[in-house]
Design a protein around this motif. Structure first.
Motif, PDB file in Angstrom:
ATOM      1  N   ASN A   1      41.556  49.676  39.317  1.00 31.53           N
ATOM      2  CA  ASN A   1      40.850  49.938  40.562  1.00 31.53           C
ATOM      3  C   ASN A   1      40.751  51.446  40.815  1.00 31.53           C
ATOM      4  O   ASN A   1      41.321  52.252  40.082  1.00 31.53           O
ATOM      5  N   GLN A   2      40.041  51.818  41.854  1.00 36.37           N
ATOM      6  CA  GLN A   2      39.770  53.225  42.159  1.00 36.37           C
ATOM      7  C   GLN A   2      41.050  54.029  42.340  1.00 36.37           C
ATOM      8  O   GLN A   2      41.136  55.183  41.927  1.00 36.37           O
ATOM      9  N   ASN A   3      42.075  53.424  42.954  1.00 38.96           N
ATOM     10  CA  ASN A   3      43.337  54.124  43.208  1.00 38.96           C
ATOM     11  C   ASN A   3      44.278  54.135  42.010  1.00 38.96           C
ATOM     12  O   ASN A   3      45.357  54.701  42.087  1.00 38.96           O
ATOM     13  N   GLU A   4      43.883  53.463  40.944  1.00 37.81           N
ATOM     14  CA  GLU A   4      44.683  53.343  39.722  1.00 37.81           C
ATOM     15  C   GLU A   4      46.041  52.718  40.006  1.00 37.81           C
ATOM     16  O   GLU A   4      47.038  53.050  39.364  1.00 37.81           O
ATOM     17  N   ASP A   5      46.075  51.775  40.963  1.00 32.37           N
ATOM     18  CA  ASP A   5      47.339  51.121  41.277  1.00 32.37           C
ATOM     19  C   ASP A   5      47.313  49.612  41.060  1.00 32.37           C
ATOM     20  O   ASP A   5      48.242  48.912  41.422  1.00 32.37           O
ATOM     21  N   ASP A   6      46.223  49.116  40.456  1.00 28.72           N
ATOM     22  CA  ASP A   6      46.147  47.698  40.132  1.00 28.72           C
ATOM     23  C   ASP A   6      45.131  47.491  39.017  1.00 28.72           C
ATOM     24  O   ASP A   6      44.204  48.279  38.862  1.00 28.72           O
ATOM     25  N   PHE A   7      45.330  46.423  38.258  1.00 21.17           N
ATOM     26  CA  PHE A   7      44.431  46.107  37.157  1.00 21.17           C
ATOM     27  C   PHE A   7      43.450  45.032  37.565  1.00 21.17           C
ATOM     28  O   PHE A   7      43.773  44.140  38.335  1.00 21.17           O
ATOM     29  N   ILE A   8      42.254  45.130  37.040  1.00 20.83           N
ATOM     30  CA  ILE A   8      41.202  44.150  37.268  1.00 20.83           C
ATOM     31  C   ILE A   8      41.059  43.360  35.969  1.00 20.83           C
ATOM     32  O   ILE A   8      41.123  43.928  34.887  1.00 20.83           O
ATOM     33  N   ASP A   9      40.891  42.054  36.068  1.00 21.44           N
ATOM     34  CA  ASP A   9      40.852  41.192  34.885  1.00 21.44           C
ATOM     35  C   ASP A   9      39.537  41.373  34.131  1.00 21.44           C
ATOM     36  O   ASP A   9      38.691  40.480  34.101  1.00 21.44           O
ATOM     37  N   GLU A  10      39.374  42.550  33.545  1.00 19.12           N
ATOM     38  CA  GLU A  10      38.186  42.863  32.763  1.00 19.12           C
ATOM     39  C   GLU A  10      38.606  43.783  31.621  1.00 19.12           C
ATOM     40  O   GLU A  10      39.317  44.771  31.836  1.00 19.12           O
ATOM     41  N   TYR A  11      38.184  43.448  30.420  1.00 18.37           N
ATOM     42  CA  TYR A  11      38.583  44.177  29.224  1.00 18.37           C
ATOM     43  C   TYR A  11      37.344  44.602  28.448  1.00 18.37           C
ATOM     44  O   TYR A  11      36.301  43.963  28.536  1.00 18.37           O
TER      45      TYR A  11
END
Length: 97
Positions: free
Chosen positions: A37-47
């Motif tokens: 995410n924008q804040n670099e504090d969570d991952f999005i399920d996309e590779y």
């Protein structure tokens, strides 16, 4: 952000990817990435897997798919498998745990 091999790549303001595996295969550099995410504090399920090429000092990346992706994934995935299966380790790499 950089932590050894692990790096966040930003393609534009709202498109950030965390590199979790990188290898040179047949003379080309391939990177396996997870979207953050924008804040670099969570991952999005996309590779995605990208192939890098250079023009002078500038690095460019193209998304890999089709037969090329099938060929390189068995070589690239062993490095990424542990992190994909254990998202808590990914968060630790970002300093969130």
């Amino acid at each position: 952000m950089e932590s050894g091999l692990y790096t966040v790549v930003q393609f534009n303001d709202d498109d950030k990817w965390f590199v979790i595996a990188e290898k040179v295969i047949d003379g080309s550099k391939y990177s396996f990435m997870i979207r953050v995410n924008q804040n670099e504090d969570d991952f999005i399920d996309e590779y995605q897997v990208v192939k890098s090429y250079f023009d002078g000092d500038d690095e460019y990346m193209d998304v890999v798919n089709g037969d090329e992706l099938k060929k390189i994934m068995p070589i690239l995935v062993p490095d990424a498998k542990e992190l994909i299966e254990h998202p808590d380790k990914l968060k630790k790499l970002l300093g969130l745990n």
